[in-house]
Design a protein around this motif. Sequence first.
Motif, PDB file in Angstrom:
ATOM      1  N   GLY A 178     -20.802  16.849  -7.519  1.00 21.81           N
ATOM      2  CA  GLY A 178     -19.994  16.029  -6.619  1.00 21.81           C
ATOM      3  C   GLY A 178     -19.904  16.620  -5.233  1.00 21.81           C
ATOM      4  N   LEU A 179     -19.207  15.884  -4.378  1.00 22.50           N
ATOM      5  CA  LEU A 179     -18.959  16.293  -2.995  1.00 22.50           C
ATOM      6  C   LEU A 179     -17.474  16.138  -2.690  1.00 22.50           C
ATOM      7  N   LYS A 180     -16.976  17.028  -1.836  1.00 22.52           N
ATOM      8  CA  LYS A 180     -15.590  16.948  -1.365  1.00 22.52           C
ATOM      9  C   LYS A 180     -15.600  16.725   0.135  1.00 22.52           C
ATOM     10  N   LYS A 181     -15.067  15.585   0.543  1.00 22.34           N
ATOM     11  CA  LYS A 181     -15.020  15.210   1.951  1.00 22.34           C
ATOM     12  C   LYS A 181     -13.579  15.277   2.439  1.00 22.34           C
ATOM     13  N   THR A 182     -13.382  15.843   3.628  1.00 23.35           N
ATOM     14  CA  THR A 182     -12.057  15.952   4.234  1.00 23.35           C
ATOM     15  C   THR A 182     -11.902  14.893   5.318  1.00 23.35           C
ATOM     16  N   LEU A 183     -10.788  14.157   5.277  1.00 22.37           N
ATOM     17  CA  LEU A 183     -10.505  13.112   6.249  1.00 22.37           C
ATOM     18  C   LEU A 183      -9.097  13.293   6.793  1.00 22.37           C
ATOM     19  N   VAL A 184      -8.897  12.897   8.041  1.00 21.75           N
ATOM     20  CA  VAL A 184      -7.597  12.970   8.717  1.00 21.75           C
ATOM     21  C   VAL A 184      -7.164  11.558   9.069  1.00 21.75           C
ATOM     22  N   PHE A 185      -5.863  11.283   8.909  1.00 22.19           N
ATOM     23  CA  PHE A 185      -5.347   9.938   9.189  1.00 22.19           C
ATOM     24  C   PHE A 185      -4.976   9.819  10.669  1.00 22.19           C
ATOM     25  N   TYR A 186      -5.458   8.729  11.286  1.00 24.18           N
ATOM     26  CA  TYR A 186      -5.173   8.429  12.689  1.00 24.18           C
ATOM     27  C   TYR A 186      -4.430   7.104  12.765  1.00 24.18           C
ATOM     28  N   LEU A 187      -3.391   7.069  13.591  1.00 25.08           N
ATOM     29  CA  LEU A 187      -2.671   5.822  13.827  1.00 25.08           C
ATOM     30  C   LEU A 187      -3.436   4.982  14.848  1.00 25.08           C
ATOM     31  N   GLY A 188      -3.488   3.682  14.617  1.00 22.89           N
ATOM     32  CA  GLY A 188      -4.185   2.802  15.537  1.00 22.89           C
ATOM     33  C   GLY A 188      -5.634   2.581  15.134  1.00 22.89           C
ATOM     34  N   LYS A 189      -6.361   1.911  16.008  1.00 26.73           N
ATOM     35  CA  LYS A 189      -7.757   1.596  15.747  1.00 26.73           C
ATOM     36  C   LYS A 189      -8.638   2.822  15.990  1.00 26.73           C
ATOM     37  N   ALA A 190      -9.889   2.688  15.553  1.00 25.39           N
ATOM     38  CA  ALA A 190     -10.800   3.831  15.628  1.00 25.39           C
ATOM     39  C   ALA A 190     -11.094   4.232  17.064  1.00 25.39           C
ATOM     40  N   ALA A 191     -11.120   3.281  17.990  1.00 22.55           N
ATOM     41  CA  ALA A 191     -11.469   3.615  19.376  1.00 22.55           C
ATOM     42  C   ALA A 191     -10.392   4.472  20.036  1.00 22.55           C
ATOM     43  N   ALA A 192      -9.129   4.152  19.808  1.00 23.47           N
ATOM     44  CA  ALA A 192      -8.028   4.888  20.432  1.00 23.47           C
ATOM     45  C   ALA A 192      -6.969   5.164  19.376  1.00 23.47           C
ATOM     46  N   GLY A 193      -7.195   6.190  18.578  1.00 20.37           N
ATOM     47  CA  GLY A 193      -6.264   6.536  17.521  1.00 20.37           C
ATOM     48  C   GLY A 193      -5.509   7.810  17.828  1.00 20.37           C
ATOM     49  N   GLU A 194      -4.300   7.905  17.283  1.00 23.95           N
ATOM     50  CA  GLU A 194      -3.460   9.082  17.482  1.00 23.95           C
ATOM     51  C   GLU A 194      -3.509   9.955  16.238  1.00 23.95           C
ATOM     52  N   ASN A 195      -3.847  11.205  16.424  1.00 25.05           N
ATOM     53  CA  ASN A 195      -3.992  12.135  15.313  1.00 25.05           C
ATOM     54  C   ASN A 195      -2.646  12.387  14.631  1.00 25.05           C
ATOM     55  N   THR A 196      -2.657  12.484  13.301  1.00 23.62           N
ATOM     56  CA  THR A 196      -1.458  12.797  12.529  1.00 23.62           C
ATOM     57  C   THR A 196      -1.703  14.059  11.701  1.00 23.62           C
ATOM     58  N   GLU A 197      -0.681  14.480  10.976  1.00 17.32           N
ATOM     59  CA  GLU A 197      -0.776  15.683  10.158  1.00 17.32           C
ATOM     60  C   GLU A 197      -1.143  15.377   8.706  1.00 17.32           C
ATOM     61  N   TRP A 198      -1.514  14.134   8.415  1.00 15.85           N
ATOM     62  CA  TRP A 198      -1.853  13.746   7.048  1.00 15.85           C
ATOM     63  C   TRP A 198      -3.348  13.921   6.820  1.00 15.85           C
ATOM     64  N   VAL A 199      -3.689  14.560   5.682  1.00 16.81           N
ATOM     65  CA  VAL A 199      -5.066  14.895   5.343  1.00 16.81           C
ATOM     66  C   VAL A 199      -5.368  14.347   3.951  1.00 16.81           C
ATOM     67  N   MET A 200      -6.626  13.943   3.751  1.00 22.51           N
ATOM     68  CA  MET A 200      -7.078  13.472   2.439  1.00 22.51           C
ATOM     69  C   MET A 200      -8.395  14.156   2.098  1.00 22.51           C
ATOM     70  N   GLN A 201      -8.474  14.673   0.877  1.00 18.61           N
ATOM     71  CA  GLN A 201      -9.717  15.208   0.340  1.00 18.61           C
ATOM     72  C   GLN A 201     -10.257  14.216  -0.685  1.00 18.61           C
ATOM     73  N   GLU A 202     -11.464  13.733  -0.423  1.00 19.58           N
ATOM     74  CA  GLU A 202     -12.072  12.700  -1.260  1.00 19.58           C
ATOM     75  C   GLU A 202     -13.170  13.319  -2.123  1.00 19.58           C
ATOM     76  N   TYR A 203     -13.032  13.201  -3.446  1.00 17.31           N
ATOM     77  CA  TYR A 203     -14.003  13.727  -4.403  1.00 17.31           C
ATOM     78  C   TYR A 203     -14.870  12.576  -4.903  1.00 17.31           C
ATOM     79  N   SER A 204     -16.184  12.727  -4.801  1.00 18.64           N
ATOM     80  CA  SER A 204     -17.116  11.682  -5.230  1.00 18.64           C
ATOM     81  C   SER A 204     -18.224  12.285  -6.084  1.00 18.64           C
ATOM     82  N   LEU A 205     -18.786  11.502  -6.992  1.00 23.06           N
ATOM     83  CA  LEU A 205     -19.856  11.928  -7.887  1.00 23.06           C
ATOM     84  C   LEU A 205     -21.208  11.801  -7.197  1.00 23.06           C
ATOM     85  N   VAL A 206     -22.054  12.807  -7.381  1.00 29.63           N
ATOM     86  CA  VAL A 206     -23.433  12.779  -6.861  1.00 29.63           C
ATOM     87  C   VAL A 206     -24.335  13.496  -7.860  1.00 29.63           C
TER      88      VAL A 206
END
Length: 282
Positions: free
Chosen positions: A117-145
């Motif tokens: 598998g793979l572990k991907k780290t993602l950060v949550f941003y408020l707003g749309k992708a073009a102009a988003g505000e960084n937050t302190e929330w993090v997600m680790q996504e585990y997927s099968l490969v």
Amino acid sequence: MDFSKPTASEASVKLLPGFKFKPTDEEIMMRYLRPRAVNEPVPSTFIVDVDILRSNPWDLVPEGSVEKYFFCQRVQRWPHGNRCNRAAGDGHWRASGKDVPIFSNNIINGGMPSMVGLKKTLVFYLGKAAAGENTEWVMQEYSLVQAGLTPYPVIGPNGTNNIGEHSRDAVASTKKKDSLSEALRNATTSVSKVVPVMINPDDSWVVCRIYKKKKRAPRVIAQRYNITDGGQVCFFNFLRQGNSEGTSSSGSLTNLPIEKAKDNNEDRGGTNDKVDTNEAGK
């Protein structure tokens, strides 16, 4: 996405006080994600099915909790594309850093480690992708490969697969009908003795670990004194000389101007020179 079917067995693990649900990356892949990807029971109910794209991360993690694990299915942004939809709640999840491979020794014989598998780290941003505000929330996504997507044996809770269950029902019905021949009952009985069905795991299923980053303490920067500009140097009186009041501290801080300290040293030096001259004359 179908989140209606329960994914955990009835015998859920109850942690004693002082213990915490903290599985390793390999355990998440082999004990939880692979069985869930073929719709099989998982060891406990600590990981539940949730559509994380419908909520903000602070709505998913209860107040007072450090982190939370979820099963979720990734949704492709386009029908024939490889990019996943990351819009969630009032913002979006944005990848951060490189993917980390996860290895296991349970796939290949001989104990050779294999990537499952793979572990991907993602950060949550408020707003749309073009102009988003960084937050302190993090997600680790585990997927099968790779080896994690090898066929998985699907067996029912009573030791037989779905084909065997249907065959037992057929045997029960034939006993009620005397018109059926003995050959038909033997045929249905032989069908029940089949090997487990091998199913390829669904790679759209992932395990998401969501948590909030801890705030770092502010860094303290020591103030520097410039002696050339007439600054002051702090002297620490370790012997507490001249401190007749007997303060509770082990010493006292005395700030002396550089020029005044220099003059005092010169006066003391001149007195010593006069004494030495008189003694030499004698």
